[in-house]
Design a protein around this motif. Structure first.
Motif, PDB file in Angstrom:
ATOM      1  N   ARG A  55       9.298  72.976 -73.129  1.00 25.26           N
ATOM      2  CA  ARG A  55       8.832  73.475 -74.937  1.00 25.26           C
ATOM      3  C   ARG A  55       8.567  73.063 -75.755  1.00 25.26           C
ATOM      4  O   ARG A  55       9.156  71.496 -76.755  1.00 25.26           O
ATOM      5  CB  ARG A  55       9.819  74.849 -74.984  1.00 25.26           C
ATOM      6  CG  ARG A  55      10.225  75.402 -73.720  1.00 25.26           C
ATOM      7  CD  ARG A  55      11.073  76.991 -73.769  1.00 25.26           C
ATOM      8  NE  ARG A  55      10.536  77.246 -75.017  1.00 25.26           N
ATOM      9  CZ  ARG A  55      11.249  78.651 -75.430  1.00 25.26           C
ATOM     10  NH1 ARG A  55      12.440  78.530 -74.809  1.00 25.26           N
ATOM     11  NH2 ARG A  55      11.030  79.127 -76.471  1.00 25.26           N
ATOM     12  N   THR A  83       8.358  77.045 -79.739  1.00 25.40           N
ATOM     13  CA  THR A  83       7.432  77.555 -79.320  1.00 25.40           C
ATOM     14  C   THR A  83       7.712  77.802 -78.090  1.00 25.40           C
ATOM     15  O   THR A  83       8.396  77.404 -76.984  1.00 25.40           O
ATOM     16  CB  THR A  83       6.018  76.927 -79.912  1.00 25.40           C
ATOM     17  OG1 THR A  83       5.966  75.766 -78.463  1.00 25.40           O
ATOM     18  CG2 THR A  83       6.626  76.177 -80.435  1.00 25.40           C
ATOM     19  N   LYS A 129       4.717  77.178 -75.826  1.00 29.93           N
ATOM     20  CA  LYS A 129       4.407  76.562 -75.325  1.00 29.93           C
ATOM     21  C   LYS A 129       4.821  75.655 -73.996  1.00 29.93           C
ATOM     22  O   LYS A 129       5.554  74.484 -74.719  1.00 29.93           O
ATOM     23  CB  LYS A 129       3.461  75.624 -76.575  1.00 29.93           C
ATOM     24  CG  LYS A 129       2.145  76.848 -77.199  1.00 29.93           C
ATOM     25  CD  LYS A 129       1.862  75.699 -78.947  1.00 29.93           C
ATOM     26  CE  LYS A 129       1.760  76.921 -80.037  1.00 29.93           C
ATOM     27  NZ  LYS A 129       0.850  76.113 -80.569  1.00 29.93           N
TER      28      LYS A 129
END
Length: 309
Positions: A149, A205, A207
């Protein structure tokens, strides 16, 4: 009553590893449908329950499941252990003792949280000056590396320039006495070494990223290759011998008459000068001449600071 029964079912599963719905229904005087409902509650809470039908079937936990250290607070753990110890003699088995041992393991894991990294193959105690700020950074970055991540950071470079970046961390690096994270910087589109002490804010995050070949060893090799190495020789007092050995290794230290001397090949950097200055008057640099001169100049500047003090 419901929460108490659900907790008791979990404790039985932790101790016996496999039971039947019939056993749980009879044990708690509830229906098998209620047992199934309580098991669903545990599954929703993240407990990995396995159910196997057939002659040798039953309900069990995943083999590698242990009670998470955050399931109970420290005060709750102490209260439960006390109750189990006081009621142990009322039962004709060793279940209470087994439960106390499991709770002890929870306490042990909670105690180990003070370490920055705690894995089977790596155990690093982070009890030093910057531990309070460094430890949470390492924990967050370790999680980011494991889960692939991205992390948002606020970074101050060597020129005091502040920037906000999103990085994809690949490796934690301990280099020249400092911690770094080796990561792909989305702003620059390339891999960089970010010094943890220069990261003032970081946030994990949602992502995700796919790890790529970062060529860490090659990058570090080039950095060391570009540095000027010198043959360091220093003289020191016995009071700092343990620290010198930890730094340079026992093979670097020898006796020269009544003196203790150490020798090693090291890069001539500002970090080396700062390291030597940290020993104060307990260490004297003998060679190389250029390093001796840098030490003299730095000591002179330090003296000037206190002339009018």
């Amino acid at each position: 009553m419901q929460q108490s029964t659900i907790f008791s079912i979990l404790m039985i599963l932790l101790t016996r590893r496999k039971v039947t719905r019939d056993y749980l229904a009879e044990r708690f005087s509830i229906s098998k449908r209620t047992v199934s409902r309580y098991l669903n509650v545990l599954e929703d809470a993240g407990v990995p329950i396995r159910s196997v039908t057939g002659k040798n079937g039953g309900i069990s936990l995943a083999d590698d499941y242990i009670l998470d250290k955050s399931y109970f607070s420290e005060a709750e753990t102490i209260r439960i252990k006390s109750a189990l110890e006081k009621t142990a003699e009322a039962f004709g088995d060793n279940i209470n003792r087994a439960l106390v041992e499991k709770l002890d393991s929870v306490e042990k894991r909670r105690e180990q949280d003070k370490f920055a990294i705690n894995q089977d193959g790596l155990y690093i105690d982070c009890e030093y000056e910057q531990a309070a700020t460094l430890r949470p950074k390492i924990k967050t970055l370790s999680a980011a590396i494991e889960q692939c991540r991205a992390v948002d950071i606020k970074y101050t470079d060597a020129r005091a320039f502040v920037s906000y970046r999103t990085i994809e961390p690949h490796t934690l690096v301990f280099k020249s006495g400092a911690w770094y994270v080796y990561a792909l910087c989305r702003l620059r589109g390339d891999f960089r070494l970010f010094k943890l002490s220069r990261i003032s804010d970081l946030r994990l995050t949602s992502k995700r990223f796919v790890k790529s070949e970062g060529r860490l060893a090659e990058k570090l090799g080039l950095e060391y290759y570009n540095e000027l190495y010198v043959d360091l020789e220093l003289q020191f007092f016995p009071t700092v011998s343990e620290s010198i050995i930890d730094w340079l290794g026992v093979s670097a230290v020898r006796e020269r008459g009544t003196k203790l001397v150490a020798a090693a090949e090291l890069p001539l950097t500002d970090s080396l000068v700062k390291k030597l200055l940290s020993y104060g008057s307990s260490v004297k640099v003998l060679n190389p001449p250029e390093l001796v001169e840098r030490m003299r100049e730095e000591c002179a500047r330090m003296t000037d600071l206190y002339v009018d003090a």
